[in-house]
Design a protein around this motif. Structure first.
Motif: not given
Length: 383
Positions: A40, A42, A117, A121
């Motif tokens: 991931d 992020v 997060k 995003q």
């Protein structure tokens, strides 16, 4: 009457080798999906910021707890962690009913990591402008958003509403704007709204008593924040949109962040549920049936971050529901640096479905209903 031969058991028609093959294929697909999880990006790129935000939130929670205890005794039945961020069932500044379990679920510093997060995003970076609306209904979630903004270094333009639903920041003398004022005075947070409204029906406390409105105005005076006093719902929405435009100073907001379900932000019942929780880029046409602040930003192409539907968000990020004990910073699925490859899972699922169909078809499982007994009698299965 037709003459039938009774059959008390019949095979599925699928040969043993087929069942074994399907079992092996399913296990192989599961192991492959687990093995080929992707990183991931992020989380990998922002892990430190996420932890920093959670620490800021934990520090703020620890600061507010004794302040609340001095103002109003903390009932451990309703606030098991004794955080001081769970309010009371009713008070003069309480607007509507609220879910206690949802409020208890927010007592977790790792919600700040969730906010980081979601903001990342949406593309929020240091120095970017973000529009923010909060109410008193979810003080811990407000803290999460504020902490994330501080950790990222974004430039927020905040408009608050002071009242609260049940179990939120609804203790007279310690509303949300009192809490953030206390945190600013102690150097725990630096953020301050540009304006605040009474909140409640039409954003002007139509559903509150004169006593409740007076208490709210006292808190607003202590916080030294300009008061919004719209005449009706439409003016409440228009006034907020105008302020956000003014304070944008020609820049485009990277995200619009909202905590709670204020009517001016997401619309009245029947409209508010059209805006899903989490990060959103669009909404069904019905969401735009009336003017809302969220609708304004979505139409302009600004990503929305909607912190509502708390229990659903908690499950999405593997955070505990209504934790009874304090949760450590860094604890929760939001910090996981691997995710499933959705396209791979879809391909594997379709492959398994196709294999199952082929094997069942080759076994001609339905032929049992078309078969005729050797003596010419129809075969009727009993089970």
């Amino acid at each position: 009457m037709a003459n039938y031969t009774k059959i008390y058991w019949r095979s599925s028609g699928v040969p043993t080798w087929g069942l074994v093959f399907l079992t092996i294929a399913a296990l192989s697909a599961f192991l492959l999906a687990e093995k080929l999880q992707q990183r991931d990006p992020v989380v990998e790129e922002n892990y430190t910021t996420m932890v920093t935000a959670a620490r800021i939130m934990r520090d703020a929670m620890d600061t507010l707890q004794p302040i609340r205890a001095q103002r109003e005794p903390i009932n451990p039945e309703f606030d098991p962690q004794r955080s001081g961020l769970i309010g009371v069932s009713t008070s003069p500044v309480t607007t509507t009913r609220g879910g206690r379990e949802s409020k208890q679920t927010t007592i977790n510093p790792n919600w700040a990591a969730v906010a980081v997060k979601l903001m990342k995003q949406a593309g929020v970076e240091q120095g970017d402008k973000v529009a923010v609306t909060v109410s008193g209904s979810f003080p811990a979630m407000n803290l999460a958003v504020y902490s994330a903004i501080e950790a990222i270094g974004a430039e927020p333009v905040i408009i608050a509403s002071a009242s609260s639903s049940q179990w939120g920041a609804n203790v007279p003398g310690l509303l949300w704007i009192d809490m953030e004022r206390e945190l600013r005075q102690r150097g725990k947070l630096s953020l301050k709204p540009i304006a605040v409204s009474i909140g409640g029906v039409e954003d002007r406390g139509v559903d509150l008593s004169a006593e409740g409105i007076a208490l709210i105005k006292q808190s607003i005076d202590r916080a030294d924040i300009p008061l919004l006093e719209p005449q009706d719902y439409q003016e409440a929405v228009a006034e907020r949109v105008a302020l956000f435009r003014e304070y944008a100073e020609g820049e485009k907001y990277k995200a619009f962040i909202n905590v709670g379900g204020g009517a001016t932000i997401v619309g009245p019942p029947g409209i508010d549920d059209q805006f899903k929780s989490g990060l959103i880029y669009d909404a069904p046409a019905r969401a735009f049936a009336v003017e809302t602040v969220m609708g304004h930003f979505i139409r302009e192409g600004t990503p929305g971050i909607h912190m509502i539907g708390i229990k659903g968000l908690a499950e999405r990020y593997n955070l505990p529901l209504a934790p009874l004990e304090p949760v450590a910073v860094g604890n929760g699925g939001v910090y996981n640096a691997t995710t499933y490859r959705r396209w791979l899972a879809a391909v594997l699922g379709l492959g398994l479905f196709g294999l199952t169909w082929l094997i069942v078809r080759s076994a001609r499982i339905n032929s049992v209903f078309q078969r005729t007994g050797e003596d010419g009698k129809s075969v009727r299965p009993m089970v």
